[in-house]
Design a protein around this motif. Structure first.
Motif, mmCIF file in Angstrom:
data_model
loop_
_atom_site.group_PDB
_atom_site.id
_atom_site.type_symbol
_atom_site.label_atom_id
_atom_site.label_comp_id
_atom_site.label_asym_id
_atom_site.label_seq_id
_atom_site.Cartn_x
_atom_site.Cartn_y
_atom_site.Cartn_z
ATOM 1 N N ILE A 205 0.779 -1.263 0.106
ATOM 2 C CA ILE A 205 0.028 -0.107 -0.172
ATOM 3 C C ILE A 205 0.917 1.206 0.090
ATOM 4 C CG2 ILE A 205 -1.788 1.298 1.468
ATOM 5 C CD1 ILE A 205 -2.880 -1.227 2.330
ATOM 6 N N THR A 206 1.792 1.167 0.648
ATOM 7 C CA THR A 206 2.712 2.465 0.951
ATOM 8 C C THR A 206 3.617 2.588 -0.527
ATOM 9 O OG1 THR A 206 4.349 1.195 2.024
ATOM 10 C CG2 THR A 206 3.111 2.565 3.288
ATOM 11 N N GLY A 208 2.377 1.869 -3.353
ATOM 12 C CA GLY A 208 1.131 2.393 -3.926
ATOM 13 C C GLY A 208 0.940 3.854 -3.875
ATOM 14 N N VAL A 209 0.945 4.208 -2.709
ATOM 15 C CA VAL A 209 0.921 5.812 -2.234
ATOM 16 C C VAL A 209 2.243 6.423 -2.904
ATOM 17 C CG1 VAL A 209 1.137 7.324 -0.487
ATOM 18 C CG2 VAL A 209 -0.425 5.245 -0.211
ATOM 19 N N ASP A 210 3.422 5.972 -2.877
ATOM 20 C CA ASP A 210 4.396 6.645 -3.331
ATOM 21 C C ASP A 210 4.402 6.563 -4.842
ATOM 22 O OD1 ASP A 210 7.068 7.888 -3.063
ATOM 23 O OD2 ASP A 210 7.845 5.909 -3.946
ATOM 24 N N LEU A 211 4.000 5.565 -5.467
ATOM 25 C CA LEU A 211 3.989 5.607 -7.109
ATOM 26 C C LEU A 211 2.979 6.486 -7.777
ATOM 27 C CD1 LEU A 211 4.980 4.113 -9.862
ATOM 28 C CD2 LEU A 211 3.189 2.511 -9.623
ATOM 29 N N THR A 212 1.743 6.685 -6.983
ATOM 30 C CA THR A 212 0.520 7.299 -7.575
ATOM 31 C C THR A 212 1.206 9.041 -7.055
ATOM 32 O OG1 THR A 212 -0.960 5.998 -6.689
ATOM 33 C CG2 THR A 212 -1.545 8.337 -6.980
ATOM 34 N N ARG A 213 1.711 9.261 -6.210
ATOM 35 C CA ARG A 213 2.656 10.720 -5.878
ATOM 36 C C ARG A 213 3.453 10.800 -7.241
ATOM 37 N NH1 ARG A 213 7.156 12.172 -4.056
ATOM 38 N NH2 ARG A 213 7.760 10.019 -3.423
ATOM 39 N N ARG A 214 4.283 9.828 -7.628
ATOM 40 C CA ARG A 214 5.119 10.259 -8.377
ATOM 41 C C ARG A 214 4.597 10.133 -9.959
ATOM 42 N NH1 ARG A 214 10.706 8.559 -7.344
ATOM 43 N NH2 ARG A 214 10.879 7.801 -5.136
ATOM 44 N N VAL A 220 -2.262 10.538 -1.885
ATOM 45 C CA VAL A 220 -3.323 9.554 -1.760
ATOM 46 C C VAL A 220 -2.922 8.857 -0.223
ATOM 47 C CG1 VAL A 220 -4.079 9.023 -3.936
ATOM 48 C CG2 VAL A 220 -2.052 7.889 -2.978
ATOM 49 N N PHE A 221 -3.919 8.099 0.267
ATOM 50 C CA PHE A 221 -3.699 7.345 1.711
ATOM 51 C C PHE A 221 -3.849 5.715 1.640
ATOM 52 C CE2 PHE A 221 -5.188 11.743 1.744
ATOM 53 C CZ PHE A 221 -4.267 12.478 2.551
ATOM 54 N N GLY A 222 -3.487 5.422 2.522
ATOM 55 C CA GLY A 222 -3.408 4.018 2.997
ATOM 56 C C GLY A 222 -3.876 3.608 4.418
ATOM 57 N N ILE A 223 -4.913 2.554 4.517
ATOM 58 C CA ILE A 223 -5.115 2.197 5.901
ATOM 59 C C ILE A 223 -5.210 0.671 5.930
ATOM 60 C CG2 ILE A 223 -7.093 1.742 7.428
ATOM 61 C CD1 ILE A 223 -8.182 4.550 6.743
ATOM 62 N N THR A 224 -4.458 0.181 6.766
ATOM 63 C CA THR A 224 -4.386 -1.328 7.130
ATOM 64 C C THR A 224 -5.119 -1.762 8.346
ATOM 65 O OG1 THR A 224 -2.331 -1.488 8.470
ATOM 66 C CG2 THR A 224 -2.151 -1.470 5.917
#
Length: 425
Positions: A205-206, A208-214, A220-224
């Motif tokens: 998830i983190t 994916g958060v980083d890739l979406t920013r790039r 964007v955000f993530g919750i587990t």
């Protein structure tokens, strides 16, 4: 109308393990309707109890005014997530995975509202954007954003690298890139800002958060959510080594209902917070009443009823309760043919016998309710044996068509709790 302080409410129920930038996310959730998603990989032909926490979390967000996307991993299911798995997964054929995608799509659908206006749920399949992607595009457009150093340092990968006899293939090593790209795609196509997953998904998830920013220049955000375990440390949702499946043809509603009834007193109130939509005040009141009563707690029955109706519906709940009540009764005439089908699937021990008259003594031995004919006779003489709820004391009794319910079932019982279902072939 969106519900504020949703993150705090989820934390109070014990439903959050980790969250990226909780303050910023909570502010956005309170200000507007947010699109969020959770992925479900078709690595089997059914979801199991472990999937229920994130699935219900999607529903909780929708009830608070947000828009859920349920992603079925038609592409990622071809590989399988390696996170914290001890060994490499077996790869399934495209036809098998496609069949599982449809089954899981149907399982997920009843939990969400797909026709409620602006925050209507939607189903997505990551095979839609991966199927046509060539390997050079994958490496150039996605792979360039990932550091192998960082990927190797993820705990889930390190555990596999430390097992020299197993290791990790490039296929599974690349899984994180696929899941990360899902987030970037959904952010661009659906303005998706939040991903949910189990705590074993934190690294994916983190990423994916980083890739979406790039790729999209978007925050964007993530919750587990915590992976559920019992108070004794054992895995939750396992029954004699088998998963508790959500598919009623793999785990009958009766067995599903019985699973919850056996919840320990140390776990039951916590599980009510996870697996029901009762308020915390209602759950606290049930716990207080149970502790004050000095009698057997009511929480297990309440949890079983709520969870069974939630997953299988009211009719299935009534059937599970009917079976539970009649299985130990003298009059079992209320049991329906579908009730017997549930018992034959996984409700009680069963054997198959041919359509010939069988002595009760032989049947007790064949069903393993007695270890020998002499022991069987002793059980019969002592009044411990019943057929379809009726006690039989005749040592010479032979079972015939009169004992066949719906032409093929006979429920044999020894004592109060030892059952065997005879299926006549």
């Amino acid at each position: 109308m969106k519900e504020s302080n949703l993150i705090s409410q989820l934390q109070e129920r014990g439903l959050i393990a980790q969250v990226t930038d909780a303050a910023a996310l909570d502010a956005i959730l309170a200000r507007k309707s947010v699109t969020l998603y959770c992925g479900f990989d078709p690595t089997a032909d059914s979801l199991h109890l472990g999937h229920l926490v994130p699935l219900l979390a999607l529903k909780r967000f929708q009830m608070a005014g947000h828009r859920p996307l349920a992603l079925v991993g038609g592409a990622t299911g071809m590989i399988g997530d390696p996170s914290f798995k001890a060994t490499e997964r077996s790869l399934n054929t495209p036809d098998v995975v496609a069949g599982w995608v449809e089954k899981i799509r149907k399982q997920v659908s009843p939990f969400l509202d797909f026709d409620c206006g602006a925050n209507s749920a939607a189903m997505v399949n990551n095979n839609d954007w991966f199927a046509g992607m060539d390997v050079l595009s994958f490496l150039r457009d996605i792979g360039k954003h990932f550091s192998v150093n960082a990927m190797i340092n993820k705990e889930s990968v390190k555990q596999r690298l430390n097992r020299d006899e197993v290791g990790i293939s490039f296929t599974e090593f690349a899984y994180s890139l696929l899941q990360s790209y899902d987030f970037a795609v959904l952010n661009k196509s659906h303005d998706c800002q939040l991903q949910l997953g189990g705590s074993d998904q934190w690294g994916n998830i983190t990423a994916g958060v980083d890739l979406t920013r790039r790729m999209n220049q978007q925050q964007v955000f993530g919750i587990t959510m915590p992976l559920i375990t019992k108070s004794d440390g054992t895995k939750f949702g396992k029954s004699e080594g088998n998963a508790i499946w959500l598919d009623p043809s793999k785990c009958s509603p009766y067995k599903f209902y019985q699973f919850w009834l056996t919840t320990s007193d140390d776990d039951v109130y916590r599980f009510m917070k996870y697996f029901t939509f009762m308020t915390l005040a209602e759950i606290d009141a049930i716990e207080a009443a149970d502790r004050a009563s000095g009698a057997a707690p009511t929480a297990q029955r309440i949890l079983a009823e709520h969870a069974t109706e939630l997953v299988h519906g009211k009719e299935a709940l009534e059937a599970a309760k009917r079976i539970s009540q009649n299985l130990f009764a003298e009059d079992q005439s209320a049991l329906t043919e579908s009730d017997f089908q549930q018992l034959a699937l996984d409700g009680v021990h069963h054997i198959e016998l041919g359509y010939t008259e069988t002595s009760l003594v032989d049947a007790l031995v064949q069903s393993e309710l007695a270890s020998s004919k002499s022991q069987a006779r002793g059980f019969i003489e002592s009044g411990a044996v019943s057929i379809n709820g009726q006690k039989i004391n005749d040592l010479t009794y032979h079972m015939g068509m009169v004992d066949h319910r719906f032409s093929r079932y006979t429920l044999l019982r020894r004592g109060k709790k030892n059952h065997c279902l005879i299926i006549w072939k």
